[in-house]
Design a protein around this motif. Structure first.
Motif, short mmCIF file in Angstrom:
data_model
loop_
_atom_site.label_atom_id
_atom_site.label_comp_id
_atom_site.label_asym_id
_atom_site.label_seq_id
_atom_site.Cartn_x
_atom_site.Cartn_y
_atom_site.Cartn_z
N ARG A 3 -0.86 3.66 -7.36
CA ARG A 3 -1.89 4.65 -7.66
C ARG A 3 -1.47 6.07 -7.32
O ARG A 3 -2.31 6.97 -7.25
N THR A 4 -0.18 6.31 -7.15
CA THR A 4 0.30 7.64 -6.75
C THR A 4 -0.16 8.72 -7.72
O THR A 4 -0.62 9.79 -7.31
N ARG A 5 -0.06 8.46 -9.00
CA ARG A 5 -0.45 9.48 -9.99
C ARG A 5 -1.95 9.76 -9.90
O ARG A 5 -2.38 10.92 -9.92
N GLU A 6 -2.76 8.70 -9.79
CA GLU A 6 -4.21 8.88 -9.67
C GLU A 6 -4.55 9.69 -8.42
O GLU A 6 -5.37 10.62 -8.47
N ILE A 7 -3.91 9.36 -7.31
CA ILE A 7 -4.18 10.08 -6.07
C ILE A 7 -3.72 11.54 -6.19
O ILE A 7 -4.40 12.45 -5.72
N GLY A 8 -2.59 11.74 -6.85
CA GLY A 8 -2.11 13.11 -7.09
C GLY A 8 -3.10 13.92 -7.90
O GLY A 8 -3.34 15.11 -7.62
N ARG A 30 -2.66 6.83 5.44
CA ARG A 30 -2.07 8.12 5.87
C ARG A 30 -1.01 8.58 4.87
O ARG A 30 -0.88 9.76 4.59
N LYS A 31 -0.25 7.62 4.33
CA LYS A 31 0.76 7.96 3.33
C LYS A 31 0.09 8.53 2.08
O LYS A 31 0.58 9.49 1.48
N ALA A 32 -1.04 7.95 1.69
CA ALA A 32 -1.74 8.39 0.48
C ALA A 32 -2.28 9.80 0.64
O ALA A 32 -2.25 10.60 -0.31
N MET A 33 -2.76 10.15 1.82
CA MET A 33 -3.34 11.48 1.99
C MET A 33 -2.27 12.57 2.07
O MET A 33 -2.59 13.74 1.97
N ARG A 34 -1.00 12.18 2.19
CA ARG A 34 0.09 13.16 2.24
C ARG A 34 0.83 13.28 0.91
O ARG A 34 1.89 13.91 0.86
N ILE A 35 0.32 12.65 -0.13
CA ILE A 35 0.99 12.71 -1.43
C ILE A 35 0.95 14.15 -1.96
O ILE A 35 -0.11 14.80 -1.93
N ASN A 36 2.09 14.63 -2.42
CA ASN A 36 2.19 15.95 -3.01
C ASN A 36 1.75 15.84 -4.47
O ASN A 36 2.37 15.13 -5.25
N PRO A 37 0.68 16.55 -4.89
CA PRO A 37 0.19 16.38 -6.25
C PRO A 37 1.21 16.82 -7.30
O PRO A 37 1.30 16.20 -8.37
N ASN A 38 1.99 17.86 -7.02
CA ASN A 38 3.00 18.29 -8.00
C ASN A 38 4.05 17.21 -8.23
O ASN A 38 4.41 16.92 -9.37
N ALA A 39 4.54 16.63 -7.17
CA ALA A 39 5.56 15.59 -7.31
C ALA A 39 4.98 14.35 -7.97
O ALA A 39 5.63 13.70 -8.77
N ALA A 40 3.72 14.01 -7.63
CA ALA A 40 3.10 12.82 -8.21
C ALA A 40 2.89 12.99 -9.71
O ALA A 40 3.07 12.05 -10.48
#
Length: 174
Positions: A78-83, A160-170
């Motif tokens: 779900r990295t893209r969705e979280i981003g 905690r990993k999810a809240m640190r996702i960089n939206p640009n990179a995702a």
């Protein structure tokens, strides 16, 4: 059997002397206190419970690792969705709560199903229980609370990993 208020070990020699004074042919072997005799009689059950405790601890650890793996995979999936959520203004605490809530729902339904299965199988284990009833509600409640807590603890690192996702990179990743 000798009852005493003092230390039983100090009476072994006087009792042996008394017995031998009555009949020198009698032997005195396996002299032990009542407490030692009782402890020795329950030693096999204690060993079995110790083994059961070890296996239960390993099972809980493996469950925690498995839950961590599943939630971590879900966060990666779900990295893209979280981003997108972060790019649209979602706060890190909201993302953390989202992942933790998903894990909590899985843990809750797992506890409900597990309690149902445990209640149906409790009568089969009645002979292994000492000092607690087969359908003791406090025991079932505490087991459910411990397992749900372990599941939430396993969800903590992926959240905690999810809240640190960089939206640009995702968003650039795919």
């Amino acid at each position: 059997v000798v009852a005493t208020q003092s230390d039983p070990a100090t009476l072994i020699a006087p009792v042996q002397s008394l017995i031998w004074s009555l009949d020198p042919q009698l032997t005195t072997t396996n002299i032990a206190t009542l407490k030692e005799t009782i402890q020795e009689s329950v030693l096999p059950q204690r060993f079995n419970m110790f083994l059961l405790l070890i296996f239960a601890g390993v099972a809980v650890f493996l469950a925690m690792v498995g839950i961590y793996g599943v939630i971590s995979y879900a966060v990666t999936y779900r990295t893209r969705e979280i981003g997108v959520r972060i790019a649209l203004g979602a706060k890190p605490a909201t993302i953390f709560g989202l992942i933790l809530r998903d894990g909590a729902m899985l843990a809750f339904w797992g506890a409900v199903i597990g309690l149902g299965v445990a209640l149906s199988l409790a009568r089969l284990l009645r002979s292994l229980l000492f000092g607690v009833g087969a359908l003791d509600p406090l025991t079932f409640l505490m087991a459910a609370v411990v397992l749900v807590s372990v599941a939430l603890f396993a969800c903590f690192v992926p959240a905690r990993k999810a809240m640190r996702i960089n939206p640009n990179a995702a968003l650039r990743h795919e």
